[in-house]
Design a protein around this motif. Structure first.
Motif: not given
Length: 69
Positions: A55-63
């Motif tokens: 699994r990878r962390r979504r861009l929006g979640a990182r933002l």
């Protein structure tokens, strides 16, 4: 004006989805649940993108995480 409202609504919906579901499946083409075959084809190693989790962390979640800190 309607276009701006539509873009704002789509962005808000995406950020809400990222807050609820921050992880997505790894998008690496060769990743099989976090494992990659080594170049020699005999052993396995962890995927660089997801670090072996699949699994990878979504861009929006990182933002959202950076905005919160």
């Amino acid at each position: 004006m309607e276009t701006v409202m539509l873009i704002a609504a789509v962005t808000a919906a995406y950020l809400a989805m990222c807050a609820l579901y921050p992880y997505a499946a790894c998008s690496s083409a060769a990743c099989e649940g976090g494992r990659l075959k080594a170049p020699n084809g005999k052993s396995w190693r962890n995927c660089r993108r997801c670090r072996g989790s699949g699994r990878r962390r979504r861009l929006g979640a990182r933002l959202l995480g950076r905005a919160a800190s």
